[in-house]
Design a protein around this motif. Structure first.
Motif, PDB file in Angstrom:
ATOM      1  N   ARG A  57      24.168  -1.760  32.108  1.00 59.72           N
ATOM      2  CA  ARG A  57      23.441  -0.715  31.380  1.00 59.72           C
ATOM      3  C   ARG A  57      23.272   0.455  32.333  1.00 59.72           C
ATOM      4  N   PRO A  58      23.951   1.572  32.072  1.00 56.48           N
ATOM      5  CA  PRO A  58      23.944   2.697  33.011  1.00 56.48           C
ATOM      6  C   PRO A  58      22.686   3.553  32.983  1.00 56.48           C
ATOM      7  N   LEU A  59      21.733   3.233  32.151  1.00 56.04           N
ATOM      8  CA  LEU A  59      20.534   4.056  32.021  1.00 56.04           C
ATOM      9  C   LEU A  59      19.402   3.502  32.881  1.00 56.04           C
ATOM     10  N   SER A  60      18.479   4.380  33.290  1.00 55.23           N
ATOM     11  CA  SER A  60      17.354   3.922  34.107  1.00 55.23           C
ATOM     12  C   SER A  60      16.148   3.501  33.267  1.00 55.23           C
ATOM     13  N   SER A  61      16.130   3.849  31.988  1.00 53.83           N
ATOM     14  CA  SER A  61      15.027   3.440  31.128  1.00 53.83           C
ATOM     15  C   SER A  61      15.141   1.952  30.814  1.00 53.83           C
ATOM     16  N   TYR A  62      14.065   1.378  30.280  1.00 50.48           N
ATOM     17  CA  TYR A  62      14.027  -0.054  30.013  1.00 50.48           C
ATOM     18  C   TYR A  62      14.865  -0.389  28.782  1.00 50.48           C
ATOM     19  N   GLY A  63      15.631  -1.447  28.873  1.00 52.93           N
ATOM     20  CA  GLY A  63      16.399  -1.926  27.734  1.00 52.93           C
ATOM     21  C   GLY A  63      17.592  -2.746  28.172  1.00 52.93           C
ATOM     22  N   TYR A  64      18.495  -2.995  27.234  1.00 53.19           N
ATOM     23  CA  TYR A  64      19.658  -3.848  27.475  1.00 53.19           C
ATOM     24  C   TYR A  64      20.872  -3.309  26.728  1.00 53.19           C
ATOM     25  N   TRP A  65      22.038  -3.579  27.296  1.00 53.04           N
ATOM     26  CA  TRP A  65      23.302  -3.443  26.581  1.00 53.04           C
ATOM     27  C   TRP A  65      23.818  -4.856  26.379  1.00 53.04           C
ATOM     28  N   LEU A  66      24.179  -5.173  25.164  1.00 55.87           N
ATOM     29  CA  LEU A  66      24.749  -6.480  24.863  1.00 55.87           C
ATOM     30  C   LEU A  66      26.222  -6.319  24.506  1.00 55.87           C
ATOM     31  N   TYR A  67      27.023  -7.196  25.071  1.00 52.32           N
ATOM     32  CA  TYR A  67      28.480  -7.094  25.002  1.00 52.32           C
ATOM     33  C   TYR A  67      29.101  -8.263  24.262  1.00 52.32           C
TER      34      TYR A  67
END
Length: 129
Positions: A36-46
């Motif tokens: 996940r290239p972002l600094s905010s909280y969260g997830y990327w699911l693949y």
């Protein structure tokens, strides 16, 4: 500006719901947490190398209530091995609806995630179906 495909979809919720959604989409649907290239909280699911689902935290003052009625109905995923998938859903206590597309022989499973978002799993017709 021709569109070639959906890049990803995003679900936004408060942090506790994000954790629940992450666990559901990993354990039940079979996606994997990835880069996940972002600094905010969260997830990327693949799915394999492809990022499909972005889970992002709702900002303060931007509550996202689960199970709201809207025009969004479901997201669909192409899948394989229908019998194993049905057994997997049953083992996790997931209520689902089975359907077939008579013209193509495609088989489908429909269910909802913990926030009430619809999910459709599609299985291509097999030569013996």
């Amino acid at each position: 500006m021709p569109i070639s495909h959906i890049e990803h979809y995003n679900l936004r919720a408060e942090r506790s719901m994000l954790e629940t959604l992450r666990d559901f989409y990993v354990t039940v649907v079979g996606l994997q947490v990835g880069y996940r290239p972002l600094s905010s909280y969260g997830y990327w699911l693949y799915a394999g190398e492809r990022a499909l689902l972005h889970l992002s935290e709702a900002r303060p003052g931007d509550p996202r209530e689960p199970h709201l009625r809207s025009t969004f109905d479901h997201v669909a995923f192409a899948c394989t091995d229908l019998p194993a998938c049905e057994a997997h859903l049953r083992n996790h206590g997931i209520d689902y609806r089975y359907a077939e597309v008579p013209a193509t022989g495609q088989r489908q499973l429909f269910f909802s995630d913990p926030a009430g978002n619809g999910i459709e799993l599609n299985f291509a017709a097999t030569p013996d179906s």
